[in-house]
Design a protein around this motif. Structure first.
Motif, mmCIF file in Angstrom:
data_model
loop_
_atom_site.group_PDB
_atom_site.id
_atom_site.type_symbol
_atom_site.label_atom_id
_atom_site.label_comp_id
_atom_site.label_asym_id
_atom_site.label_seq_id
_atom_site.Cartn_x
_atom_site.Cartn_y
_atom_site.Cartn_z
ATOM 1 N N GLY A 1 5.943 20.898 8.847
ATOM 2 C CA GLY A 1 7.187 20.701 8.113
ATOM 3 C C GLY A 1 8.065 19.655 8.787
ATOM 4 O O GLY A 1 8.666 18.792 8.126
ATOM 5 N N TYR B 1 4.458 15.309 -1.867
ATOM 6 C CA TYR B 1 3.741 16.477 -1.345
ATOM 7 C C TYR B 1 2.695 16.895 -2.372
ATOM 8 O O TYR B 1 3.021 17.096 -3.543
ATOM 9 C CB TYR B 1 4.744 17.595 -1.084
ATOM 10 N N VAL C 1 7.879 10.356 -0.174
ATOM 11 C CA VAL C 1 6.772 11.201 0.267
ATOM 12 C C VAL C 1 6.448 12.113 -0.899
ATOM 13 O O VAL C 1 7.334 12.803 -1.416
ATOM 14 C CB VAL C 1 7.156 12.059 1.492
ATOM 15 N N SER D 1 17.289 5.676 8.423
ATOM 16 C CA SER D 1 16.454 6.872 8.558
ATOM 17 C C SER D 1 16.955 7.801 9.661
ATOM 18 O O SER D 1 16.470 8.917 9.793
ATOM 19 C CB SER D 1 15.007 6.476 8.836
ATOM 20 N N ARG E 1 9.749 11.863 5.437
ATOM 21 C CA ARG E 1 10.666 11.752 4.304
ATOM 22 C C ARG E 1 11.837 10.817 4.650
ATOM 23 O O ARG E 1 12.359 10.113 3.783
ATOM 24 C CB ARG E 1 11.191 13.149 3.956
ATOM 25 N N ARG E 2 12.245 10.809 5.925
ATOM 26 C CA ARG E 2 13.339 9.924 6.336
ATOM 27 C C ARG E 2 12.902 8.467 6.457
ATOM 28 O O ARG E 2 13.647 7.561 6.129
ATOM 29 C CB ARG E 2 13.923 10.376 7.677
ATOM 30 N N VAL E 3 11.692 8.238 6.968
ATOM 31 C CA VAL E 3 11.302 6.862 7.273
ATOM 32 C C VAL E 3 10.503 6.179 6.164
ATOM 33 O O VAL E 3 10.364 4.954 6.174
ATOM 34 C CB VAL E 3 10.512 6.778 8.604
ATOM 35 N N ARG F 1 8.927 23.988 0.368
ATOM 36 C CA ARG F 1 8.458 25.293 0.845
ATOM 37 C C ARG F 1 8.747 26.410 -0.148
ATOM 38 O O ARG F 1 8.011 27.401 -0.198
ATOM 39 C CB ARG F 1 9.107 25.595 2.196
ATOM 40 N N ALA G 1 20.421 11.185 6.162
ATOM 41 C CA ALA G 1 18.962 11.156 6.011
ATOM 42 C C ALA G 1 18.358 12.470 6.495
ATOM 43 O O ALA G 1 17.435 13.007 5.867
ATOM 44 C CB ALA G 1 18.370 9.978 6.791
ATOM 45 N N VAL H 1 2.349 23.385 5.328
ATOM 46 C CA VAL H 1 3.748 22.940 5.298
ATOM 47 C C VAL H 1 4.677 24.015 5.864
ATOM 48 O O VAL H 1 5.777 23.708 6.341
ATOM 49 C CB VAL H 1 4.166 22.532 3.868
ATOM 50 N N LEU I 1 6.578 16.179 8.110
ATOM 51 C CA LEU I 1 6.812 15.726 6.728
ATOM 52 C C LEU I 1 8.279 15.371 6.530
ATOM 53 O O LEU I 1 8.622 14.398 5.847
ATOM 54 C CB LEU I 1 6.387 16.806 5.730
ATOM 55 N N SER I 2 9.143 16.171 7.134
ATOM 56 C CA SER I 2 10.574 15.913 7.025
ATOM 57 C C SER I 2 10.920 14.559 7.672
ATOM 58 O O SER I 2 11.717 13.784 7.136
ATOM 59 C CB SER I 2 11.295 17.064 7.719
ATOM 60 N N TRP J 1 14.890 18.552 1.145
ATOM 61 C CA TRP J 1 13.616 18.297 0.466
ATOM 62 C C TRP J 1 12.545 19.265 0.964
ATOM 63 O O TRP J 1 11.797 19.858 0.182
ATOM 64 C CB TRP J 1 13.212 16.838 0.719
ATOM 65 N N LEU J 2 12.478 19.430 2.295
ATOM 66 C CA LEU J 2 11.465 20.327 2.864
ATOM 67 C C LEU J 2 11.677 21.761 2.376
ATOM 68 O O LEU J 2 10.707 22.465 2.059
ATOM 69 C CB LEU J 2 11.519 20.267 4.393
ATOM 70 N N TYR K 1 0.795 -1.210 0.000
ATOM 71 C CA TYR K 1 0.000 0.000 0.000
ATOM 72 C C TYR K 1 0.836 1.272 0.000
ATOM 73 O O TYR K 1 1.998 1.269 0.412
ATOM 74 C CB TYR K 1 -0.869 0.049 1.269
ATOM 75 N N ALA L 1 16.383 15.148 4.068
ATOM 76 C CA ALA L 1 14.998 15.503 4.388
ATOM 77 C C ALA L 1 14.854 17.011 4.558
ATOM 78 O O ALA L 1 13.862 17.608 4.131
ATOM 79 C CB ALA L 1 14.538 14.765 5.652
#
Lengths: 314, 314, 314, 314
Positions: free
Chosen positions: A260, A275, A273, B292, A267-269, B309, B297, A254, A263-264, B304-305, A244, B301
């Motif tokens: 933020g 957006y 991701v 992670s 993004r690591r785990v 933004r 990592a 954000v 989400l950050s 990316w954030l 899934y 991240a």
């Protein structure tokens, strides 16, 4: 202004659908050039190709749930961002050619979702009428109007009555008077819409490896930062049952520190991701973070950490 | 070098204690000017006042647990930072004036913690001897040496035998041969010791309001970032039963992204976080974060954030 | 009644300790035969051997924290159950032989814990007096009374003044006026004390394998069942630094469905669970479970599950 | 055997659907009396009314996700239990009347889900053909066979080719060769199917009050007991956006101690739990609980708790 075309918006058509009503509810909708698209994918592709600057498509319905095709357009393909949402009360009407009476209706056409939402009314008032599936409520209305089919009435939106010059045999026939559909306006990626304090953010989360606790971990990343989820939906990635991604709406923008940060962390785990935009909530409900989740709390903690790392007085 | 005094280190004395052995185990310890202090508090105050540049005090023992007075010195008063740790195997000896035999021992003195760790040996070999409490194992040895008390033997460290010219009647008499005490060198606050990849960080966490789930929340902040705890201890704050702070050691250095992130989060959710230092682990065990939790990592991240933004391509 | 000895209670002595005051505060304490014991271990062993039917020992202090020797007696050796708790305000007095004045005091003896709790008062009122450690506050008072030592005053309980015929030079000299110590009465194992609705349960939890998330897992087992912890303390098991058991007090009685369910779950996930008794809380604070944690909720859920498994109507 | 009617199974028809293939894959399916139903609801109602003893309906598809109408039939209305599952590889074929060639195809009909799964193939091989929506893949095939519509080919199952005497112009045209649909056989409620060690359990969980952490709480109840989820889906309850129930599949059988314990806990914390059956997994994957989640561990812990409560030796 000669030479300047008005903005063009695609929507899930044909004319007279609820999506059509949603696009007309936009401030810019009435004056815009509108492009009905046969599917959600086609509406989105019109934006991707530049044919339209935005597309209005349904995201979820209070009775029928999420709209899979919209979730999939957001999750895959060339990225799109949600920039606005519209909440539209869903009111159904029984439409027929002028002169038809309720007692004379032998067969009713509608989209299966619409038929499902009017099932009790239909059973009570038209117990012996046959129900036929059509690709959309507007298609059903159009076919009734054209008179080329076996059915003599359609369950559709009131807008479709005007569009297809049909008579309203009965109004507000939905079983759930509070039914509402949430439409979103999607655009090509760009900077986030300015935050208002009452915002929502949509992301799609792809799981790194499909272990049982993955969803629990994702929810925990939001929860420890005090970010509330307003919708979460699992969607198959197409590579096997039990694989899934998660389509998620959360409260906040954000540009909010806590959003933020969440989400950050995701993004690591997560393996990926995506957006899909921060945008004002149609219900205007403000986020109201706890003290520990405010931008000030984040700013103070970051300044404290910098002092610790530099060996400056705390 | 004329005119330059050697560095002075305080330690929990008197001479001949295990803390004395620990300070001698430091690279700089043998050449240093040493200052025995009567209590952990006095040793720490010597650092605070500038009388010493560091103090070696016990933090925890594998048999007796944490040393409350050290935890409290770290948690309250003018801040101190741990800059180094020393693991010292704890070996006890039965000491007496030269000429004494085991059979002639009628009364044994020791610190209650030491006595507790030799209880089985004493019961087996000196079943009829009286056991008397002394303020420290070194005090017990000193008193036996001076001959001014009613006891004729002391349970103390081998170092105390040399210091107080006592004979070793029996060696390695501790019930647990693997007993070890962890000592820490505390200094006045300054920049963190450079990270080595095998570090430990000590903090004290004060709870904002004393709700049942507070500890669970704290542990979750560490866990979601993959930061492992190596010690956690609740300590009363003095303002009533059931009101605690938590003294915590975690694996990693404050300059590690995940550790800094965890401390920063705790700074937001706790009423106070007292940073007590990042320092190399004596056991050299590296932190080995998950993918992670690596600095890479975190860097990816954050980048990316920033792109999200700014509306830049992802 | 001839031939029937009164019940005998051991306590952490000597006479005049706070534990002595605690045992006298028990309903049966005043008429009982009392046995002062030199250590917590000795008091507990008197119960184990049948010499006493109960022992009153300190468990935790609002200033100094848990009493390690009591935690260890509960965690190891032949099991004992807590059957009652006593909360005793800790008030310290400066005691001396009649005729002594405060200005004449040159040296003060006390137990280090007591001295720590009066440090500010001593620094302000007896700045030049020497402070000497004694095995207990009552020992200090006894020595002052006997006049055989170098110190001329003791910091001890008011009870010690009466017992050792000393004058109270100053009363209530503790730095923290709200200091309180929690004593427990331990007995040989038997059926739990009847539940009152305002109970506490004490257990010791041993970790199956020492992984970082072990404590988080334990806390989660309590939290999901709505069982609040009132104290948690890690204690070394003696087999190496970083190997712990957890001494835990939780609100509620083992006969409460949610508490029994939590203990039963911990029994599955821990290598060992040592039950140390359910008993009335001295503060009378009722447990007040949430709706989902009540005995009724558990009963209904069990009945529902039985119907599901039997295929009966739900 | 005269006078005994064969068992009758309903399925989502018409003849030639994938559900038809699934019912034929059941051991009893080939000999059974089969009843094609126009909708999932109609198939389920045939079971509720006693017209059929079971119904085969699709639950989820590896490409398109859960089938909302089936989830809703399980969640609402008169209860039904799943007693078996069938995994059916989804292979699509392009069907036409004998004599038609691929190059001659001008318009293709199919169900939108099927069309979505063959989109890449259709774009590559029939770029100029029009695509038309039909109520089901079998309806599309039937219409092509009848020759009464504007389209000259159908995307449908190979079974439909035989049923409607159509030629297979192209086989295996699905974009994802591993696509699979999971069908379930639903029956009237009764005792659970006997456990096999490789079972699945389906439930619907209704949230007591719609707070942000509700889903996290639900997942935690499964996780602490080591019960793995294999599917979780939120579904609107119809009473407003943001009000959900959760449709959940977990590994294990309600007769497994850990599964029963988890369901019982959910029964306490949810406003309602609807049990929808435990049944053998089609993939035969055994549950393999951890040591703490085995039936033995539960039995031992329950016995231990009984001894504690009775005051018997532990």
């Amino acid at each position: 202004m000669p030479g300047v075309a008005p903005a063009r918006y695609a929507y899930l058509g044909p004319e007279g659908t609820f999506a059509h009503a949603a696009v007309l509810a936009l401030p810019a909708g009435a004056a815009a050039d509108l492009l009905p698209a046969p599917t959600v994918a086609a509406a989105c592709d019109a934006v991707r190709s530049g044919e339209a600057i935005g597309a209005v498509v349904p995201l979820e319905n209070s009775v029928e749930g999420s709209v899979s095709s919209t979730l999939d357009e957001l999750a895959t393909g060339e990225p799109l961002h949600i920039t606005r949402e519209v909440l539209l009360p869903v009111t159904f009407a029984l439409l027929a050619r002028p002169g038809t009476t309720i007692d004379g209706v032998r067969a009713v056409a509608s989209h299966p979702h619409a038929e499902a939402q009017c099932r009790r009314w239909l059973a009570a008032r038209l117990p012996s009428a046959k129900v036929v599936a059509a690709p959309s409520t507007a298609d059903a209305a159009a076919a009734v109007s054209a008179g080329t089919t076996a059915y003599d009435a359609a369950v559709a939106s009131p807008l479709a009555a005007r569009r297809y010059r049909l008579a309203v045999l009965a109004d507000d026939i939905g079983d759930n008077p509070d039914a509402v559909t949430r439409f979103v306006l999607v655009s090509r990626p760009g900077p986030p819409v300015a935050r208002t304090g009452a915002d929502r953010t949509t992301v799609v989360l792809f799981i790194a490896d499909d272990h049982p606790g993955a969803l629990l971990e994702i929810l925990t990343e939001f929860a420890v930062r005090g970010v509330n989820l307003t919708r979460i939906e699992s969607r198959p990635t197409g590579s096997g049952l039990g694989r899934y991604c998660f389509s998620v709406d959360c409260a906040g923008h954000v540009d909010d520190a806590r959003v933020g940060d969440a989400l950050s962390a995701l993004r690591r785990v997560c393996s990926d991701v995506r957006y899909c935009g921060s945008y004002p909530r149609a219900d205007g409900s403000p986020a109201e973070p706890s003290a520990s989740g405010s931008d000030d709390a984040y700013r103070d903690a970051a300044a404290w950490l910098a002092r610790v790392r530099d060996g400056r007085p705390l």
